[in-house]
Design a protein around this motif. Structure first.
Motif, mmCIF file in Angstrom:
data_model
loop_
_atom_site.group_PDB
_atom_site.id
_atom_site.type_symbol
_atom_site.label_atom_id
_atom_site.label_comp_id
_atom_site.label_asym_id
_atom_site.label_seq_id
_atom_site.Cartn_x
_atom_site.Cartn_y
_atom_site.Cartn_z
ATOM 1 N N LEU A 1 0.861 -1.217 0.033
ATOM 2 C CA LEU A 1 0.135 -0.115 -0.149
ATOM 3 C C LEU A 1 1.056 1.185 -0.132
ATOM 4 C CD1 LEU A 1 -2.894 1.008 0.362
ATOM 5 C CD2 LEU A 1 -2.874 0.801 2.918
ATOM 6 N N VAL A 2 0.550 2.128 -1.025
ATOM 7 C CA VAL A 2 1.381 3.588 -0.934
ATOM 8 C C VAL A 2 0.220 4.689 -0.875
ATOM 9 C CG1 VAL A 2 2.829 4.841 -2.238
ATOM 10 C CG2 VAL A 2 3.020 2.474 -2.431
ATOM 11 N N ALA A 3 0.243 5.515 -0.209
ATOM 12 C CA ALA A 3 -0.194 6.677 -0.111
ATOM 13 C C ALA A 3 0.281 7.940 -0.646
ATOM 14 C CB ALA A 3 -0.897 7.021 1.429
ATOM 15 N N GLY A 4 -0.137 8.478 -1.341
ATOM 16 C CA GLY A 4 0.298 9.887 -1.974
ATOM 17 C C GLY A 4 -0.570 11.061 -2.217
ATOM 18 N N ARG A 5 0.108 12.108 -1.941
ATOM 19 C CA ARG A 5 -1.011 13.394 -1.975
ATOM 20 C C ARG A 5 -0.273 14.392 -3.036
ATOM 21 N NH1 ARG A 5 -0.797 16.772 3.565
ATOM 22 N NH2 ARG A 5 1.313 17.197 2.771
ATOM 23 N N SER A 6 -1.130 15.065 -3.633
ATOM 24 C CA SER A 6 -0.833 16.056 -4.607
ATOM 25 C C SER A 6 -1.633 17.204 -3.960
ATOM 26 C CB SER A 6 -1.165 15.947 -6.086
ATOM 27 O OG SER A 6 -1.031 16.900 -6.754
ATOM 28 N N ILE A 7 -1.005 18.351 -3.485
ATOM 29 C CA ILE A 7 -1.546 19.680 -3.241
ATOM 30 C C ILE A 7 -2.442 20.232 -4.382
ATOM 31 C CG2 ILE A 7 -1.484 21.869 -2.158
ATOM 32 C CD1 ILE A 7 -1.426 19.370 -0.057
ATOM 33 N N LYS A 8 -1.885 20.336 -5.504
ATOM 34 C CA LYS A 8 -2.222 20.852 -6.613
ATOM 35 C C LYS A 8 -3.501 20.238 -7.421
ATOM 36 C CE LYS A 8 1.231 19.552 -9.593
ATOM 37 N NZ LYS A 8 2.651 19.754 -10.269
ATOM 38 N N GLY A 9 -3.357 18.922 -7.222
ATOM 39 C CA GLY A 9 -4.239 18.099 -7.924
ATOM 40 C C GLY A 9 -3.725 17.656 -9.348
ATOM 41 N N VAL A 10 -4.158 16.507 -9.667
ATOM 42 C CA VAL A 10 -3.961 16.040 -10.952
ATOM 43 C C VAL A 10 -5.336 15.476 -11.641
ATOM 44 C CG1 VAL A 10 -2.775 14.069 -12.117
ATOM 45 C CG2 VAL A 10 -1.569 15.227 -10.069
ATOM 46 N N ASP A 11 -5.316 15.588 -12.967
ATOM 47 C CA ASP A 11 -6.576 15.017 -13.663
ATOM 48 C C ASP A 11 -6.454 13.416 -13.724
ATOM 49 O OD1 ASP A 11 -8.416 14.384 -15.461
ATOM 50 O OD2 ASP A 11 -8.068 15.564 -17.025
ATOM 51 N N PHE A 12 -7.135 12.873 -13.015
ATOM 52 C CA PHE A 12 -6.907 11.353 -12.975
ATOM 53 C C PHE A 12 -8.183 10.440 -13.849
ATOM 54 C CE2 PHE A 12 -5.852 7.063 -11.353
ATOM 55 C CZ PHE A 12 -4.600 7.186 -11.332
ATOM 56 N N GLU A 13 -8.734 11.586 -14.382
ATOM 57 C CA GLU A 13 -9.984 11.135 -15.256
ATOM 58 C C GLU A 13 -11.036 10.795 -14.298
ATOM 59 O OE1 GLU A 13 -8.480 8.174 -18.269
ATOM 60 O OE2 GLU A 13 -7.272 9.738 -18.931
ATOM 61 N N ALA A 14 -10.969 11.271 -13.289
ATOM 62 C CA ALA A 14 -12.122 10.865 -12.163
ATOM 63 C C ALA A 14 -13.522 10.827 -12.593
ATOM 64 C CB ALA A 14 -11.836 11.732 -10.973
ATOM 65 N N LEU A 15 -14.514 10.114 -11.867
ATOM 66 C CA LEU A 15 -15.906 10.049 -12.123
ATOM 67 C C LEU A 15 -16.698 11.209 -12.111
ATOM 68 C CD1 LEU A 15 -16.480 6.512 -10.588
ATOM 69 C CD2 LEU A 15 -16.114 6.952 -12.941
ATOM 70 N N ASP A 16 -16.010 12.185 -11.204
ATOM 71 C CA ASP A 16 -16.769 13.385 -11.022
ATOM 72 C C ASP A 16 -16.189 14.534 -11.943
ATOM 73 O OD1 ASP A 16 -14.434 13.661 -9.397
ATOM 74 O OD2 ASP A 16 -15.585 14.236 -7.558
ATOM 75 N N PHE A 17 -15.052 14.067 -12.691
ATOM 76 C CA PHE A 17 -14.241 15.114 -13.424
ATOM 77 C C PHE A 17 -13.653 15.977 -12.760
ATOM 78 C CE2 PHE A 17 -18.108 13.873 -15.603
ATOM 79 C CZ PHE A 17 -17.620 13.003 -16.807
ATOM 80 N N LYS A 18 -13.270 15.959 -11.442
ATOM 81 C CA LYS A 18 -12.451 16.906 -10.506
ATOM 82 C C LYS A 18 -11.208 16.375 -10.368
ATOM 83 C CE LYS A 18 -16.627 18.653 -8.071
ATOM 84 N NZ LYS A 18 -17.307 18.621 -6.756
ATOM 85 N N LEU A 19 -10.116 17.288 -10.129
ATOM 86 C CA LEU A 19 -8.844 16.802 -9.929
ATOM 87 C C LEU A 19 -8.836 15.848 -8.762
ATOM 88 C CD1 LEU A 19 -6.995 20.216 -10.407
ATOM 89 C CD2 LEU A 19 -7.563 18.293 -12.162
ATOM 90 N N CYS A 20 -7.680 15.062 -8.670
ATOM 91 C CA CYS A 20 -7.514 14.099 -7.598
ATOM 92 C C CYS A 20 -6.184 14.957 -6.698
ATOM 93 C CB CYS A 20 -7.332 12.657 -8.050
ATOM 94 S SG CYS A 20 -8.647 12.112 -8.682
ATOM 95 N N ASN A 21 -6.419 14.448 -5.393
ATOM 96 C CA ASN A 21 -5.431 14.930 -4.364
ATOM 97 C C ASN A 21 -4.890 13.981 -3.781
ATOM 98 O OD1 ASN A 21 -7.501 17.409 -4.423
ATOM 99 N ND2 ASN A 21 -5.623 18.220 -4.700
ATOM 100 N N ILE A 22 -5.620 13.019 -3.304
ATOM 101 C CA ILE A 22 -5.346 12.103 -2.679
ATOM 102 C C ILE A 22 -5.214 10.626 -3.360
ATOM 103 C CG2 ILE A 22 -6.189 10.446 -0.517
ATOM 104 C CD1 ILE A 22 -7.593 13.226 0.525
ATOM 105 N N PHE A 23 -4.275 9.900 -3.249
ATOM 106 C CA PHE A 23 -3.906 8.518 -4.069
ATOM 107 C C PHE A 23 -3.536 7.318 -3.209
ATOM 108 C CE2 PHE A 23 -2.985 12.205 -6.420
ATOM 109 C CZ PHE A 23 -3.870 11.796 -7.732
ATOM 110 N N PHE A 24 -4.332 6.466 -3.246
ATOM 111 C CA PHE A 24 -3.734 5.134 -2.571
ATOM 112 C C PHE A 24 -3.631 4.128 -3.550
ATOM 113 C CE2 PHE A 24 -5.664 6.991 1.054
ATOM 114 C CZ PHE A 24 -4.966 6.778 2.033
ATOM 115 N N LEU A 25 -2.378 3.624 -3.903
ATOM 116 C CA LEU A 25 -1.972 2.557 -4.622
ATOM 117 C C LEU A 25 -2.057 1.325 -3.745
ATOM 118 C CD1 LEU A 25 -0.814 1.489 -7.138
ATOM 119 C CD2 LEU A 25 1.562 1.834 -6.298
#
Length: 149
Positions: free
Chosen positions: A78-102
């Motif tokens: 398990l890896v937890a990552g955070r992007s303060i600025k956000g990344v387009d991850f093609e999310a279902l709600d079309f918003k940028l993602c900031n919190i990532f769990f691999l």
């Protein structure tokens, strides 16, 4: 079940530098292969990209949970990552993602893999918990927050 049972402090990335979905996956996987050098970086990325091709793991509310199974694993990673600025991850709600769990799991432990995904989803439904992740000051504070969750 606690995330801390599967998440090690060294697997928390408080400041991802990635600006694209592919870069996020590569940055998360880079930490995996640093800690587990026997894993093949390209194979891990391939498994994650294959999973993403089935449908995005950007579940909304600024969260993405890329995951996959590898027959070469003997434990869940398990890896937890955070992007303060956000990344387009093609999310279902079309918003940028900031919190990532691999989540990477061995082929033979589907039940645990699904329980971890469910636990992450459950925790991150809480707006205050998401906010705490985004405002944590760094690795130590994130570890305190996630290790006990």
């Amino acid at each position: 079940m606690k995330l801390g049972d599967y998440l090690d402090k060294e697997m928390i990335l408080p400041e991802l530098t990635a600006s694209t979905k592919e870069e996020v996956l590569a940055e998360l996987v880079e930490r995996v292969v640093e800690v587990y050098p026997s894993l093949d970086r390209e194979r891990v990325l391939s498994v994650l990209k294959e999973r993403e091709s089935l449908g995005t793991t950007g579940i909304g509310d600024g969260i993405a949970i890329p995951h996959g199974k590898l027959d070469s694993l003997d434990r869940i990673i398990l890896v937890a990552g955070r992007s303060i600025k956000g990344v387009d991850f093609e999310a279902l709600d079309f918003k940028l993602c900031n919190i990532f769990f691999l989540v990477l799991a061995p082929e033979q432990v589907a039940g645990v893999h699904l329980r971890i995904l469910a636990q992450i989803s459950r925790l991150l439904k809480d707006k205050e918990f998401r906010s705490a992740i985004l405002t944590a000051s760094g690795t130590e504070e994130l570890w305190q927050l996630l290790g006990n969750a």
